[in-house]
Design an enzyme around this catalytic site. Sequence first.
Site, PDB file in Angstrom:
ATOM      1  N   GLY A  95      29.325  58.221  90.470  1.00 16.74           N
ATOM      2  CA  GLY A  95      30.167  59.295  90.994  1.00 16.74           C
ATOM      3  C   GLY A  95      30.522  60.310  89.923  1.00 16.74           C
ATOM      4  CB  THR A  96      30.630  64.003  90.016  1.00 19.10           C
ATOM      5  OG1 THR A  96      31.519  64.234  91.116  1.00 19.10           O
ATOM      6  CG2 THR A  96      29.194  64.065  90.504  1.00 19.10           C
TER       7      THR A  96
END
Length: 504
Positions: A95-96
């Site tokens: 995930g960013t």
Amino acid sequence: MRICIIIAGGTITCAGKPLAPMPADRFAGAARQLLGPTLAATFPQLDLHFDDGLRFDSDSGLLDSTDLRPGDWCRIARRILTGYADHDAFVVLHGTDTMDYSAAALPFLLNVFDPLGLGRAVLSKPVILTGAQLPLFRETSDGLVLNAGGDGFANLSGALACAALRIPEVSLFFDGKLWRGSRAIKVSTTRFAAFDSPHFQPLAEAGIGVWLGHAAPLPGPADPRLALDDPSARAMATAQLDAVEASIEQHPVVELPATPADHSRQYPPLAAMIDAAVAQGARGVLLTGYGEGNLPAGGGGIEAALRRADDAGVTIMVGSRVIGGKVGTFNYAAGAWIAGTGAVGAGDMTPVAAFAKFSVLSAAANHNGWDRAGLRLLMQRNLAGECTGQDRLVDGAVLRPGMALKSACGGASLDNGPDGLVLRTGDGRPVWSLDRPGRLIMRDAPAFVAPDGAVLWQSDARLPGGVLILEGDTHPVLMLHDPAGRIAPLKVAPIRDRGARPGP
């Protein structure tokens, strides 16, 4: 080339409304079915393995990166070490929100360093984190389909293309650029160019083809026995990982920001937060200050809190909230008092990298035998490219006029000024000099070369693949270290005998 694609989670693996990571086996199946033929045609030289075995504490088993804990870094690192012998590279789908934290932490979990910051077990294969701002797949009444309007496929295929370059370090690929993992920070929630690197150019770029960037990659192991390919080195990294995993969440590092407030009060808010962190068992405190790491002095309450933390055995580091910030030696009056509290500066590390490095090294300190003084020095040394190294020259490096080496404690310096090379103590006293301009070149031994190419000085001490390190403060010492751990001190002549040739 066999590449392991580790499915950790994040938006790239999400589906449904509201978006949530799908089970890893479902994502892996969709990737094989919907992307397999395209990826095989695009990368016929790559043998891709989608690894759906990593599990986190969530309903889906995948990681919503907003819920990332330091222990999750250890899970990812262990998955890489477990599959290290069977793969040539690793791509981690993440995930960013916290991808930059994981990309900064993994270099310190996958490498083992000695007290001088030299690698004793060293990553030798690419580890690339990537993800997406939009899901890779879209849920329809007929099942999953490729989300053609998203950035997921471009990031996955770009990461695979960069993995084929075999750059032996942890990196982060996003929107056509491969960044050093410990230098990247998230800068946008709306653009596909979600990450940037304020102090370091891309390692590689992908467009019509893939090409190396302007930044030099890490060299990898200096000796095959140090590489994680070697079972002994891998066992050393695994033992360190065991120790970190057992302690990293029990005695955490806490990050506290400096913000405008009435710091003239006897007990200002930041001082209260420092005391609270210490009371809750923090092993370290990272303060993000203004500009070059300045903190408000106010009525002395913050200084007193830092001294109490130091007395309690808590290590303090000061970084900068500025994206392109670099912490110097606390030169401004607003921050000059900080040095007396035992705090150390983060240099040009991003707050993300400083937090990740601080967390992992603090948790590894007991296992590796580092005391607090040793930990402070390691935090200021460039271990895996996370900051600009100031205390050493590696093989092939050049100290040009206008440049200097500084010992990790910030004391001694080796200044290459316009008139020559000068070795100074922490209080500025010169102890040795070469009074002609030139450049210091590091190969098997350091040599000082004049502009016309004449060698003005060369050490008799030689260590192939050695690293020249400046240590000390009141008694500066230049030392050569080689990959096998051998040390050759360079006994330079006193300044009164500057005409004499320094011996080994």
